[in-house]
Design a protein around this motif. Structure first.
Motif, mmCIF file in Angstrom:
data_model
loop_
_atom_site.group_PDB
_atom_site.id
_atom_site.type_symbol
_atom_site.label_atom_id
_atom_site.label_comp_id
_atom_site.label_asym_id
_atom_site.label_seq_id
_atom_site.Cartn_x
_atom_site.Cartn_y
_atom_site.Cartn_z
ATOM 1 N N ARG A 153 -50.038 6.424 -9.586
ATOM 2 C CA ARG A 153 -51.182 6.496 -10.495
ATOM 3 C C ARG A 153 -52.487 6.409 -9.716
ATOM 4 N N TRP A 154 -52.506 5.628 -8.660
ATOM 5 C CA TRP A 154 -53.703 5.562 -7.810
ATOM 6 C C TRP A 154 -53.843 6.836 -6.981
ATOM 7 N N LEU A 155 -52.728 7.339 -6.425
ATOM 8 C CA LEU A 155 -52.793 8.549 -5.604
ATOM 9 C C LEU A 155 -53.311 9.741 -6.392
ATOM 10 N N PHE A 156 -52.914 9.848 -7.666
ATOM 11 C CA PHE A 156 -53.284 10.999 -8.486
ATOM 12 C C PHE A 156 -54.488 10.732 -9.388
ATOM 13 N N ASN A 157 -55.185 9.644 -9.169
ATOM 14 C CA ASN A 157 -56.378 9.361 -9.972
ATOM 15 C C ASN A 157 -57.414 10.468 -9.766
ATOM 16 N N GLY A 158 -57.992 10.940 -10.887
ATOM 17 C CA GLY A 158 -58.895 12.081 -10.808
ATOM 18 C C GLY A 158 -60.202 11.790 -10.105
ATOM 19 N N GLN A 159 -60.681 10.528 -10.091
ATOM 20 C CA GLN A 159 -61.989 10.207 -9.532
ATOM 21 C C GLN A 159 -61.903 9.689 -8.100
ATOM 22 N N TYR A 160 -61.019 8.735 -7.860
ATOM 23 C CA TYR A 160 -60.974 8.126 -6.527
ATOM 24 C C TYR A 160 -59.569 8.156 -5.925
ATOM 25 N N GLY A 161 -58.698 9.026 -6.424
ATOM 26 C CA GLY A 161 -57.345 9.132 -5.882
ATOM 27 C C GLY A 161 -57.318 9.768 -4.510
ATOM 28 N N LEU A 162 -56.346 9.390 -3.721
ATOM 29 C CA LEU A 162 -56.237 9.888 -2.354
ATOM 30 C C LEU A 162 -55.951 11.386 -2.317
ATOM 31 N N VAL A 163 -55.118 11.879 -3.242
ATOM 32 C CA VAL A 163 -54.741 13.292 -3.212
ATOM 33 C C VAL A 163 -55.965 14.183 -3.446
ATOM 34 N N ASN A 164 -56.754 13.871 -4.474
ATOM 35 C CA ASN A 164 -57.968 14.660 -4.713
ATOM 36 C C ASN A 164 -58.991 14.462 -3.604
ATOM 37 N N GLY A 165 -59.002 13.283 -2.994
ATOM 38 C CA GLY A 165 -59.893 13.054 -1.863
ATOM 39 C C GLY A 165 -59.552 13.970 -0.696
ATOM 40 N N ILE A 166 -58.270 14.153 -0.431
ATOM 41 C CA ILE A 166 -57.847 15.063 0.635
ATOM 42 C C ILE A 166 -58.203 16.507 0.280
ATOM 43 N N LEU A 167 -58.018 16.867 -1.000
ATOM 44 C CA LEU A 167 -58.362 18.228 -1.421
ATOM 45 C C LEU A 167 -59.856 18.490 -1.260
ATOM 46 N N ARG A 168 -60.675 17.483 -1.615
ATOM 47 C CA ARG A 168 -62.131 17.645 -1.428
ATOM 48 C C ARG A 168 -62.476 17.796 0.040
ATOM 49 N N PHE A 169 -61.833 17.016 0.894
ATOM 50 C CA PHE A 169 -62.095 17.061 2.331
ATOM 51 C C PHE A 169 -61.748 18.432 2.903
ATOM 52 N N LEU A 170 -60.680 19.051 2.374
ATOM 53 C CA LEU A 170 -60.254 20.365 2.855
ATOM 54 C C LEU A 170 -60.988 21.513 2.184
ATOM 55 N N GLY A 171 -61.902 21.174 1.241
ATOM 56 C CA GLY A 171 -62.646 22.203 0.544
ATOM 57 C C GLY A 171 -61.849 22.931 -0.519
ATOM 58 N N LEU A 172 -60.772 22.313 -0.998
ATOM 59 C CA LEU A 172 -59.929 22.926 -2.010
ATOM 60 C C LEU A 172 -60.275 22.369 -3.384
ATOM 61 N N PRO A 173 -59.998 23.113 -4.450
ATOM 62 C CA PRO A 173 -60.307 22.610 -5.795
ATOM 63 C C PRO A 173 -59.435 21.405 -6.151
ATOM 64 N N GLU A 174 -60.018 20.459 -6.857
ATOM 65 C CA GLU A 174 -59.274 19.274 -7.287
ATOM 66 C C GLU A 174 -58.390 19.628 -8.480
ATOM 67 N N ALA A 175 -57.387 18.798 -8.708
ATOM 68 C CA ALA A 175 -56.445 19.029 -9.810
ATOM 69 C C ALA A 175 -56.501 17.851 -10.788
ATOM 70 N N PRO A 176 -56.432 18.119 -12.094
ATOM 71 C CA PRO A 176 -56.405 17.045 -13.096
ATOM 72 C C PRO A 176 -54.997 16.472 -13.230
ATOM 73 N N TRP A 177 -54.572 15.731 -12.224
ATOM 74 C CA TRP A 177 -53.175 15.325 -12.112
ATOM 75 C C TRP A 177 -52.672 14.584 -13.344
ATOM 76 N N LEU A 178 -53.422 13.639 -13.848
ATOM 77 C CA LEU A 178 -52.942 12.792 -14.935
ATOM 78 C C LEU A 178 -53.638 13.049 -16.263
ATOM 79 N N SER A 179 -54.640 13.909 -16.284
ATOM 80 C CA SER A 179 -55.381 14.165 -17.519
ATOM 81 C C SER A 179 -55.014 15.478 -18.185
ATOM 82 N N ASP A 180 -54.378 16.381 -17.471
ATOM 83 C CA ASP A 180 -53.946 17.659 -18.038
ATOM 84 C C ASP A 180 -52.448 17.583 -18.330
ATOM 85 N N PRO A 181 -51.996 18.038 -19.509
ATOM 86 C CA PRO A 181 -50.574 17.915 -19.866
ATOM 87 C C PRO A 181 -49.620 18.518 -18.831
#
Length: 274
Positions: free
Chosen positions: A103-131
């Motif tokens: 739940r922390w890794l896939f958090n939309g605001q401060y999750g590690l996975v989206n943080g890595i995607l931002r660092f790589l310049g890739l679009p973030e994903a709504p891991w836990l908010s999109d069905p």
């Protein structure tokens, strides 16, 4: 066994035929009403669809990945002893801890996975908010935790196989893929059946990871049968209905196990008769 297994099993089964609500001071017999309400509920139909998708995807991926990694670590590459030791870590972690971590890794605001995607310049994903993404997220968590257990199971099976057929095929010039498909895989069939049986049972009682990651949301997109039963019992205080839902899950898992063992038996019988 009678005190901690058989008695609660019978008691909950009897409860599924009663209107057993904490909001009512009395309980009364309703027959199959709880089961009819379960199957007629639109929410349960969605739950059933989510459960089947979750079980099918996780079982296929875990068995395929488990076999692939087992074949890899069964070789003579460097560092395999360390790899085999690390494979013990995910199954040893409590499912509640796995759910909180993912739940922390896939958090939309401060999750590690989206943080890595931002660092790589890739679009973030709504891991836990999109069905759709939420269901994929809980699948990833389940696959991460349970695949290593199948790797160890398959690895033990590979190391116990007789080597004479494999060595004879190598002498005859058979390819590695041919040896695996025509010799190793048929010999591993009993181990595969055990792995499928264990995972079918486990997927129909998965609760901790899903509840701590999404609580069945958003919009019921990750509401497995166990989550539906928990919500009926401890949020709606309808224990009779929750018992009925639980026994539907038990019946479904037994049905799939019967098909798992019955289909090969029926195929062998048809071949003998023909």
């Amino acid at each position: 066994m009678i005190a901690i297994l058989i008695y609660p099993l019978i008691y909950s089964f009897v409860m599924s035929f009663y209107r057993w609500d904490l909001s009512s001071p009395s309980q009364y017999f309703v027959g199959l009403s709880n089961y009819r309400d379960t199957f007629n509920s639109l929410g349960f139909k969605q739950t059933l669809r989510v459960q089947l998708i979750f079980s099918a995807v996780t079982i296929v991926v875990e068995v395929a990945a488990g076999m692939g990694v087992a074949v890899l670590v069964n070789g003579r590459l460097r560092g395999l002893k360390l790899a085999r030791t690390l494979l013990l870590v995910p199954p040893m972690i409590a499912p509640a801890v796995v759910g909180l971590n993912f739940r922390w890794l896939f958090n939309g605001q401060y999750g590690l996975v989206n943080g890595i995607l931002r660092f790589l310049g890739l679009p973030e994903a709504p891991w836990l908010s999109d069905p759709n993404w939420a269901l994929a997220s809980v699948m990833i968590a389940d696959i991460w935790q349970n695949t290593p257990l199948l790797v160890l199971l398959f690895l033990a099976g590979l190391q116990s196989l007789p080597q004479e057929p494999i060595e004879a095929a190598q002498v005859d010039g058979a390819s590695s893929w041919g040896i695996f498909w025509h010799i190793t895989l048929p010999l591993m069939r009993p181990i595969l059946m055990i792995a499928l049986m264990l995972r079918i049972i486990d997927t129909f009682r998965t609760f901790d990871v899903v509840w701590l990651m999404t609580q069945g949301g958003p919009g019921g997109a990750t509401s497995l049968i166990t989550v539906n039963a928990y919500q009926s019992a401890f949020q709606s205080a309808s224990f009779g209905h929750a018992s009925a839902v639980s026994y539907v899950a038990l019946a479904m898992s037994l049905l799939f196990l019967a098909l798992l063992y019955g289909a090969p038996w029926a195929a062998r019988k048809l071949r003998r008769n023909s």
